[in-house]
Each structure stands twice: as C-alpha cells, then as structure tokens.
Design an enzyme around this catalytic site. Structure first.
Site, PDB file in Angstrom:
ATOM      1  CE  LYS A 102      -3.838  -2.269   1.978  1.00 23.44           C
ATOM      2  NZ  LYS A 102      -4.526  -2.983   3.100  1.00 23.44           N
ATOM      3  CD  GLN A 149      -3.377  -4.856   5.624  1.00 24.54           C
ATOM      4  OE1 GLN A 149      -3.112  -4.238   5.467  1.00 24.54           O
ATOM      5  NE2 GLN A 149      -3.457  -5.545   5.760  1.00 24.54           N
ATOM      6  CG  ASP A 178      -8.783  -0.082   4.176  1.00 24.67           C
ATOM      7  OD1 ASP A 178      -9.443  -0.070   2.462  1.00 24.67           O
ATOM      8  OD2 ASP A 178      -8.390  -0.558   5.014  1.00 24.67           O
TER       9      ASP A 178
END
Ligand code: NAP
Length: 284
Positions: free
Chosen positions: A55, A99, A122
C-alpha cells in the site's frame, strides 16, 4: 467462447496514471501539499506487513506520501485508539488505514470506528457502511468497492441480475451485497449456515466468492453465462481463489483472474479514495 477477463491489474495500472496526474495537479494548485495516507500495522504478522508495504509502494507510485505507524503486538485497544485520535487530529493526514487483522486483545471494531469518517478511505467504519448502504456519500470498503469499479469499467450489467455473494464479513461480503443491491441487482447472501449453497450458486448471474476457503465454490455449480468474481487468494494452496476457476475459463461470460483480478483493485481503491479525500480537504 473464451470468457472476458476482468483484468484488475491492468485497470489498476491505468487508474494509477490518472491518479498521478490528479496528485500532480493538487500539488501545483496547493503550493506543494502532498496527499498522505497513514498506515497502521500492529504486531509482526508477515502477510500484514507485506500488504502495508504494498500500500505504501502504491502511494509512492502516484506521488503521494505514506506515514507508517508500527505498533508492537502487545498494544492495547486504548493505545491504538490514542494513535488513531492523534492521526484524526493531524491536518496533514488525509486517509487512515488500520491493517486487518489486529492482535486478538484489541477491539478491532472499536478501533475501526474511531477513524474519522472524513479519513475512512478504507471504508471500515460502521458509519461509513451505514451511509453507503443508504446511498449517501461515503468511502466504500476497499475490496467490494474495487470489485464494483472493475465491473463498471467492463460495463458488466447488474440491474435486474441475480447476484449471489458467498461470505458476509463486515469488510467484504456484507458491503459487497449492499453495493450490488444499490446497483439494482437482486442479491442473495450465503454464509456458513447456508444449507443449499450449490443450489443457490446455480441461480447466480453474478457470483462473488468471498469465503476464505480455497476453491470451496465448485465450477459445476456455476452457470455457463455467469460473471465470476473471486475475492480469494490462497498463495500456499496452489495460488487459487475461493472459486474453482480453471474449468470455467472457456464457458462463463467473464471472470476475475487469481491473482490479478480483485487484489490489485483493493489497493487501487484505497489510494483512489485517499486522493479524493485529499482533494476535498485541500481544494474544498
Ligand atoms: P472472513 O472474515 O473469514 O469471512 C468468510 C465468510 O465466509 C464468512 O461470512 C463465513 O460465514 C463464510 N463462510 C465460511 N465457510 C463457509 C462455507 N462453508 N459456506 C458458506 N460460507 C462460508 O473472510 P473475509 O475477510 O471476508 O475474506 C474472504 C476472502 O476474501 C478470503 O479468501 C480473503 O483472503 C479474501 N480477501 C481478499 C482481499 C483482497 O484484497 N483481494 C481483501 C479481503 C479479503 P459466517 O459469517 O457464517 O462465519
């Protein structure tokens, strides 16, 4: 006839060029301000570390910065929340990625929900999910939103189609089903308590595998003209996805390759939404 390949890798590469131009324009118009994605990695899971690195690399490729936060596996919910609040308050940070998964002692949902909705690039907050489900502006959960962008780019019709989503996780199956519903598909969601999975999959015009089990969904359950979307990737089990794909390649209408289909679109959607967030913040 060979099926159409829904090439996520190619679409992600093409989108990165467009994003690079948008980032360059943003810098030009703002006296050099750079979009920044903060990535939070808790613990030392090697797969998670790889995803975070990928990422960060994607940010670099389009001219953005990433701010890497690494916390030990002993981190508590309170410590992680404090870090998220700090990033929420940092005007230079335009997006926050926590994450998944975090170590078991952490309340992951609470930490996801601590992310400012304006920085939830996200698409992991409950508020963002609710807004998306109600058709209000919100950043989509990156994997299902990436799938929707891929289907859209290949002009796959969804209106009135029967979409079957196998899996109902908060970051994938559930938001996927809502996005397909919002696109006017007729949606069935299957999960581990579904008793007649093969029978339901046989009815699918669009089948989405989001189950996390290698090739659980069998090729002979799937109709000839179906559109096949496979979110799974199992590198240690023959690099297959959640759907038995090989026998389908000559007979379905379209499919996402594994790898190179859904995976690249997930990261691409994260950076795409970070650029959007930065544009909103910097240009108004
Ligand atoms: P997850 O949280 O483990 O959820 C799996 C879902 O599958 C659950 O809803 C579960 O049902 C359902 N399920 C499990 N066994 C089943 C069975 N025998 N029959 C029907 N349904 C069953 O997984 P996830 O995070 O959503 O991920 C799903 C897949 O997508 C994985 O392969 C993962 O690697 C992949 N993924 C890819 C990306 C990417 O960027 N490409 C991102 C995220 C995930 P219950 O709810 O009843 O337990």
């Amino acid at each position: 006839m060979a099926a159409q390949v829904l090439d996520g890798k190619a679409l992600a590469q093409k989108t990165e060029l467009e994003l690079s131009e948008r980032v360059a324009r943003l810098k030009e118009r703002s006296g050099g301000q750079t979009p920044i994605l903060a990535t939070i990695l808790v613990g030392d899971d090697p797969a998670s570390a790889t995803y975070v690195r990928m990422k960060g690399n994607a940010c670099q490729r389009v001219g953005m910065d990433s701010l890497k936060v690494e916390l030990p596996s002993s981190t508590t919910t309170e410590q992680l929340m404090a870090k998220i609040h700090e990033l929420n308050a940092d005007a230079n940070v335009h997006g926050i990625l926590l994450q998944h998964p975090v170590p078991h002692q952490i309340d992951e949902a609470a930490c996801f929900n601590a992310i400012d909705i304006a920085k939830d690039v996200d698409g992991v907050t409950h508020l963002g999910f609710g807004r998306m489900a109600m058709g209000l502006p919100a950043y989509g959960s990156a994997t299902p939103k990436g799938i929707m962008r891929l289907l859209d780019a290949y002009e796959i019709p969804l209106r009135g189609k029967h979409a079957v989503v196998v899996g109902r996780s908060p970051i994938l199956g559930k938001p996927m089903a809502m996005m397909l519903l919002n696109a006017n598909a007729t949606v069935t969601i299957c999960h581990s308590h579904t008793t007649n999975l093969a029978e339901i999959v046989r009815q699918a015009d669009v089948i989405v595998g989001a189950v996390g089990r290698p090739e659980l969904i069998k090729a002979d359950w799937i109709r000839d003209d179906a559109v096949v979307v496979d979110a799974g990737f199992h590198p240690d089990e023959g690099r297959v996805g959640d759907i038995e794909l090989e026998p389908l390649k000559q007979r379905v209408s379209a499919y996402t390759p594994v790898p190179g289909g859904v995976g690249p679109m997930t990261i691409n959607t994260l950076i795409y939404q970070t650029v959007e967030s930065a544009e909103k913040k910097i240009l108004g």
